[in-house]
Design an enzyme around this catalytic site. Sequence first.
Site, PDB file in Angstrom:
ATOM      1  N   GLN A   1       0.959  -1.176  -0.157  1.00  0.00           N
ATOM      2  CA  GLN A   1      -0.045  -0.014  -0.043  1.00  0.00           C
ATOM      3  C   GLN A   1       0.759   1.304   0.161  1.00  0.00           C
ATOM      4  O   GLN A   1       1.836   1.310   0.713  1.00  0.00           O
ATOM      5  CB  GLN A   1      -0.735  -0.085   1.113  1.00  0.00           C
ATOM      6  CG  GLN A   1      -1.307   1.299   1.523  1.00  0.00           C
ATOM      7  CD  GLN A   1      -2.393   1.956   0.942  1.00  0.00           C
ATOM      8  OE1 GLN A   1      -3.311   1.265   0.369  1.00  0.00           O
ATOM      9  NE2 GLN A   1      -2.336   3.516   0.789  1.00  0.00           N
ATOM     10  N   THR A   2       0.542   2.335  -0.645  1.00  0.00           N
ATOM     11  CA  THR A   2       1.125   3.554  -0.730  1.00  0.00           C
ATOM     12  C   THR A   2       0.418   4.631  -1.288  1.00  0.00           C
ATOM     13  O   THR A   2      -0.430   4.312  -1.958  1.00  0.00           O
ATOM     14  CB  THR A   2       2.665   3.395  -1.796  1.00  0.00           C
ATOM     15  OG1 THR A   2       3.256   4.602  -1.635  1.00  0.00           O
ATOM     16  CG2 THR A   2       2.303   3.182  -3.135  1.00  0.00           C
ATOM     17  N   ARG A   3       0.604   5.931  -0.876  1.00  0.00           N
ATOM     18  CA  ARG A   3      -0.044   6.941  -1.179  1.00  0.00           C
ATOM     19  C   ARG A   3       0.899   8.096  -1.563  1.00  0.00           C
ATOM     20  O   ARG A   3       0.590   9.330  -1.790  1.00  0.00           O
ATOM     21  CB  ARG A   3      -0.707   7.848  -0.097  1.00  0.00           C
ATOM     22  CG  ARG A   3      -0.313   7.739   1.199  1.00  0.00           C
ATOM     23  CD  ARG A   3      -1.142   8.480   2.222  1.00  0.00           C
ATOM     24  NE  ARG A   3      -0.520   9.785   2.469  1.00  0.00           N
ATOM     25  CZ  ARG A   3       0.148  10.135   3.255  1.00  0.00           C
ATOM     26  NH1 ARG A   3       0.709   9.340   4.315  1.00  0.00           N
ATOM     27  NH2 ARG A   3       0.618  11.255   3.546  1.00  0.00           N
TER      28      ARG A   3
ATOM     29  N   GLY B   1       4.157  -1.265   7.100  1.00  0.00           N
ATOM     30  CA  GLY B   1       5.572  -0.643   7.311  1.00  0.00           C
ATOM     31  C   GLY B   1       5.425   0.059   8.789  1.00  0.00           C
ATOM     32  O   GLY B   1       4.409   0.194   9.374  1.00  0.00           O
ATOM     33  N   ARG B   2       6.503   0.973   8.807  1.00  0.00           N
ATOM     34  CA  ARG B   2       6.498   1.930   9.979  1.00  0.00           C
ATOM     35  C   ARG B   2       5.480   3.132   9.728  1.00  0.00           C
ATOM     36  O   ARG B   2       5.186   3.617   8.719  1.00  0.00           O
ATOM     37  CB  ARG B   2       7.918   2.542   9.903  1.00  0.00           C
ATOM     38  CG  ARG B   2       8.258   3.333  11.301  1.00  0.00           C
ATOM     39  CD  ARG B   2       9.746   3.862  11.299  1.00  0.00           C
ATOM     40  NE  ARG B   2       9.951   4.543  12.370  1.00  0.00           N
ATOM     41  CZ  ARG B   2       9.496   6.074  12.613  1.00  0.00           C
ATOM     42  NH1 ARG B   2       8.961   6.597  11.877  1.00  0.00           N
ATOM     43  NH2 ARG B   2      10.015   6.400  13.723  1.00  0.00           N
ATOM     44  N   ASP B   3       4.749   3.220  10.893  1.00  0.00           N
ATOM     45  CA  ASP B   3       3.739   4.273  10.896  1.00  0.00           C
ATOM     46  C   ASP B   3       2.745   4.075   9.625  1.00  0.00           C
ATOM     47  O   ASP B   3       2.552   5.069   9.132  1.00  0.00           O
ATOM     48  CB  ASP B   3       4.463   5.510  10.928  1.00  0.00           C
ATOM     49  CG  ASP B   3       3.319   6.950  11.280  1.00  0.00           C
ATOM     50  OD1 ASP B   3       2.263   6.302  12.101  1.00  0.00           O
ATOM     51  OD2 ASP B   3       3.571   7.997  10.973  1.00  0.00           O
ATOM     52  N   HIS B   4       2.427   3.188   9.542  1.00  0.00           N
ATOM     53  CA  HIS B   4       1.440   2.582   8.286  1.00  0.00           C
ATOM     54  C   HIS B   4       0.075   3.464   8.408  1.00  0.00           C
ATOM     55  O   HIS B   4      -0.612   3.816   9.254  1.00  0.00           O
ATOM     56  CB  HIS B   4       0.955   1.225   8.506  1.00  0.00           C
ATOM     57  CG  HIS B   4       0.194   0.757   7.165  1.00  0.00           C
ATOM     58  ND1 HIS B   4       0.597  -0.131   6.293  1.00  0.00           N
ATOM     59  CD2 HIS B   4      -1.053   1.094   6.629  1.00  0.00           C
ATOM     60  CE1 HIS B   4       0.049  -0.198   5.196  1.00  0.00           C
ATOM     61  NE2 HIS B   4      -0.979   0.285   5.554  1.00  0.00           N
ATOM     62  N   ALA B   5      -0.281   4.351   7.316  1.00  0.00           N
ATOM     63  CA  ALA B   5      -1.205   5.149   7.200  1.00  0.00           C
ATOM     64  C   ALA B   5      -1.465   6.348   8.213  1.00  0.00           C
ATOM     65  O   ALA B   5      -2.360   6.772   8.563  1.00  0.00           O
ATOM     66  CB  ALA B   5      -2.797   4.444   7.182  1.00  0.00           C
TER      67      ALA B   5
ATOM     68  N   HIS C   1      11.591   2.430  -1.238  1.00  0.00           N
ATOM     69  CA  HIS C   1      10.501   1.349  -1.341  1.00  0.00           C
ATOM     70  C   HIS C   1      10.555   0.321  -2.193  1.00  0.00           C
ATOM     71  O   HIS C   1      10.189  -0.843  -2.055  1.00  0.00           O
ATOM     72  CB  HIS C   1       9.491   2.351  -1.826  1.00  0.00           C
ATOM     73  CG  HIS C   1       9.123   3.779  -1.281  1.00  0.00           C
ATOM     74  ND1 HIS C   1       9.763   4.751  -1.684  1.00  0.00           N
ATOM     75  CD2 HIS C   1       8.443   3.708  -0.064  1.00  0.00           C
ATOM     76  CE1 HIS C   1       9.115   5.660  -0.693  1.00  0.00           C
ATOM     77  NE2 HIS C   1       8.335   4.985   0.186  1.00  0.00           N
TER      78      HIS C   1
ATOM     79  N   HIS D   1      10.412   5.427  -4.205  1.00  0.00           N
ATOM     80  CA  HIS D   1      11.666   5.751  -4.667  1.00  0.00           C
ATOM     81  C   HIS D   1      12.693   4.361  -4.211  1.00  0.00           C
ATOM     82  O   HIS D   1      12.142   3.208  -3.978  1.00  0.00           O
ATOM     83  CB  HIS D   1      12.216   6.982  -3.645  1.00  0.00           C
ATOM     84  CG  HIS D   1      11.655   8.266  -3.925  1.00  0.00           C
ATOM     85  ND1 HIS D   1      11.575   8.704  -5.307  1.00  0.00           N
ATOM     86  CD2 HIS D   1      10.741   8.935  -3.266  1.00  0.00           C
ATOM     87  CE1 HIS D   1      10.594   9.944  -5.138  1.00  0.00           C
ATOM     88  NE2 HIS D   1      10.040   9.845  -3.937  1.00  0.00           N
TER      89      HIS D   1
END
Length: 405
Positions: free
Chosen positions: A208-210, A302-306, A217, A214
């Site tokens: 998931q990404t917003r 991941g770290r601090d997701h969303a 990632h 780079h």
Amino acid sequence: MSVTALATETGATDQLIAPHGGLLKDLYLPPLEAEALRRRSEDLPSLELNTRQLCDLELLLSGGFSPLEGFLGRVDYNGVVEGMRLADGTLWPMPITLDVSEAFSASLSCGSEVVLRDGQGAPLAVLEVHDIYWPDRLREAKQVLGTSDRAHPGAAELLDRTGPVYLGGRVRGIQPLAHQDFPELRDTPRSLRAWFEAKGWTRIVAFQTRNPMHRAHRELTLRAAEQVGARLLIQPSVGRTKPDDVDYHTRVRCYRALLSHYPEGQARLSLLPLAMRMGGPREAMWHAIIRKNYGASHFIVGRDHAGPGKDASGRAFYGPYEAQQLLQQHQAELGIQVVPFPAMVYVVNRDTYVPSTEVTPTDVVREISGTELRQHLREGTEIPDWFSFPDVVEILRERHPAKAP
């Protein structure tokens, strides 16, 4: 009555067994029934949906929000807000609600039907109203998002721009929402599962990404896929994200450029029409359930997701590994394997990316924050090759040209 219970009583919608467990519920009517409902909808009360509501409806209709079959009624809503469960006990962390004004709700009663339209007036679905209720939105913000601080974009939306009345009930799909851009990347759960099956992909780890992706990632996703022996699904949210995010048209161009830097046949790009709430741990669980519906067997957290950043006092809204901890607590019933992963950092003396947990005291670490990246773009200064790929940087510079001196 709960939305999921309603389907059992009235006749189940089209269902498909998920490859990794659970049912996928497609809420579109067969063509002849859809056309009949479209004609009848001309005489029904009409509601033009906003961006968030359109995203929610699209994922309800396609099965992305399975097992939901509509917008939550009061009983399901209370269960989700208070304990992350629908009335029947099913794990579901995010309230999917249809908010309206007092004036609009005044003309309705339980049993009413409402045609739901896009911004051009096209009828997308009909809502069978089974509940009309007035939620405690302050409590919803505190329970679901963990805060009522308006520095949190989800809390600000909920408290300041959400209608005071919620309509609950089943939806029946007339036609999909029309998208003119990137049609080849806009999969439904059914179409993406079919693609996986045709390609022989059985182990799929979703990311998931917003944000633009780079080198860090790429390294993270490659390592996660290798760790679990899976192919990679890059599925960015392109519905609604944080207000100051890079626009999704630019991001999709960046993702496409990045694909060429993965081993051939190992990664797939697919767009998710999700309206994010930036809800941290609960949102991470929601993301995992959605990816299960799309056919993924694993999900990277991941770290601090969303997470949306910091509150008004400068503290992060969520702990860095809160989301990973919550998903691992519910791993047994999620139906998708959680792949927790630390942030990747560039180590100068090793000239490579490593997980932040593997950094030693002698390592020299370099990072570029989102704020620093935007400053580089604004000033036209060099963005180092270790941070991103030249073709990705070129796209970002086109979209955000440097200001004249």
